[in-house]
Write an enzyme that holds these catalytic residues in place. Structure first.
Site, PDB file in Angstrom:
ATOM      1  N   SER A  11      73.817  49.286  77.078  1.00 41.06           N
ATOM      2  CA  SER A  11      74.218  49.803  78.398  1.00 41.06           C
ATOM      3  C   SER A  11      75.693  49.555  78.696  1.00 41.06           C
ATOM      4  O   SER A  11      76.311  50.324  79.429  1.00 41.06           O
ATOM      5  CB  SER A  11      73.362  49.172  79.497  1.00 41.06           C
ATOM      6  N   ASP A 186      76.750  42.110  87.841  1.00 40.91           N
ATOM      7  CA  ASP A 186      75.376  41.671  88.094  1.00 40.91           C
ATOM      8  C   ASP A 186      74.991  40.537  87.144  1.00 40.91           C
ATOM      9  O   ASP A 186      73.840  40.389  86.765  1.00 40.91           O
ATOM     10  CB  ASP A 186      74.403  42.855  87.937  1.00 40.91           C
ATOM     11  N   HIS A 189      76.511  43.118  83.359  1.00 39.23           N
ATOM     12  CA  HIS A 189      77.351  44.303  83.195  1.00 39.23           C
ATOM     13  C   HIS A 189      78.748  44.068  83.766  1.00 39.23           C
ATOM     14  O   HIS A 189      78.979  43.080  84.459  1.00 39.23           O
ATOM     15  CB  HIS A 189      76.677  45.517  83.833  1.00 39.23           C
TER      16      HIS A 189
END
Lengths: 238, 238
Positions: A11, A186, A189
């Site tokens: 991600s 977070d 990320h």
């Protein structure tokens, strides 16, 4: 025909074209010299990455000019094996083997391509407790900074064994005061600051191998070189 | 193999991967479905664009899956012919012919590809006086909003004649209160708000032709579809 840089990872790669993202910054930096190709797959670990490797690069060929591939896994592999993201966990020895296999695949297809292994970032555990991907009733974060550090060391070891470049993001980010929120949105990320670090490190890794705006051929005449009194002269023989 | 969207144009295309840029936003939006390829050339008009067309798409082939090409010229063509950016000026009739030729080239190579013509943005003349590309002692802006509007209309006319999509950016942006500084950073190039408008208009133009996140195939299993109890099931037969 411009050479390519593939961005392969999880991600943190897939999200690299959000505002201020490191992928978008690479396109912007190399905007007349290189094509940057996004191959980010949220949630993936090296085990899954290895399973899809053929498919990820199915559209590419040996004749393609590939300047570099960033391989950016580990944040999911390092999920703690008995906590709520256990399904993403990959044991550290397998993680190393998988990275070896990915590098071998890439070097097999493109022997002169620069492979850049990027380690997982550090983890801010208190923030992870507030932002789980799956339900977390345990009161324990699904990722720990210590585990991320171990996988980062393993990533660097593989790079050294394979003779390819590496970026130690885990160490680099923890040099930033307040990295927990300065670099991470977070606990995992990246913020714009975190993205900027990855961008700068990739540019630097490429520069060390001789690839920079100073050395890469520019695609077509740039406006500053076009003679206002005879613009078409620049386009003769194109 | 993911289909491609080429972004072909001048500086407003070349700069589309700066923070909040419309090109970066397209990559982010289509991050598992489409490859976005940047082909922006600062300062170029359609005359120069036409000269380099073969070279711009030299690395591509008829067998390539090209979903769409944005063609975004006119801001330089519309430079006033007797002012300080005269060397970029292209007469409006030639601008139309050049756009026709570019569309013909693209449709000749990829008959089913969506070509999206984007008109030049409006011009904030007072700001242009403060930000000339070349020395400007005349006290007159090198671009006018009226000229940009005429080229925008010409762009729309070509799109209608060719039966391809068009985005009337000149009109669209002037619907924004305070567009002069809300949409434009230097009276010509785009702010983040201006970039957002282009991004949204391109997404909408593609949607009208049936291409959206709802219809485009996703590259490899997404994390939300992977069974935590048996992740590898999703990768069988990949």
């Amino acid at each position: 025909m411009r050479p390519k840089i593939y961005l392969f990872g999880d991600s943190i790669t897939e999200m690299s074209f959000e505002h201020g993202g490191w992928g978008a910054s690479l396109v912007n930096h190399f905007n007349r010299t290189v094509d940057v190709v996004l191959r980010g797959y949220s949630g993936y670990n090296t085990r899954w990455g290895l399973k899809v490797l053929d498919k990820v690069f199915a559209g590419s060929s040996e004749s393609e000019s590939v300047l570099a591939v960033t391989v950016f896994f580990g944040a999911n592999d390092a999920s703690v094996e008995d906590r709520c993201s256990a399904f993403q966990h990959v044991p550290i020895e397998e993680y190393k083997q998988n990275l070896h296999s990915i590098v071998s695949f890439l070097k097999g297809r493109w022997p002169t391509t620069e492979v850049i292994l990027i380690s997982p970032p550090p983890i801010d555990e208190p923030t992870r407790l507030l932002c789980p991907f799956t339900e977390n009733k345990s009161g324990l974060p699904e990722r720990t900074n210590e585990a991320a550090g171990n996988y980062a060391k393993a990533c660097l070891a593989v790079a050294a064994e394979c003779g390819v470049s590496a970026i130690d993001l885990w160490t680099r980010m923890q040099q930033i005061p307040g990295w927990q929120t300065a670099c991470l949105s977070d606990g995992l990320h990246l913020t714009q600051t975190g993205n900027k670090i990855v961008f700068e490190e990739v540019v630097e890794a490429l520069k060390k191998k001789g690839f920079s705006l100073e050395t890469l051929p520019v695609d077509l005449p740039v406006i500053f070189d076009i003679d206002p009194n005879d613009p078409l002269k620049s386009f003769q023989g194109i």
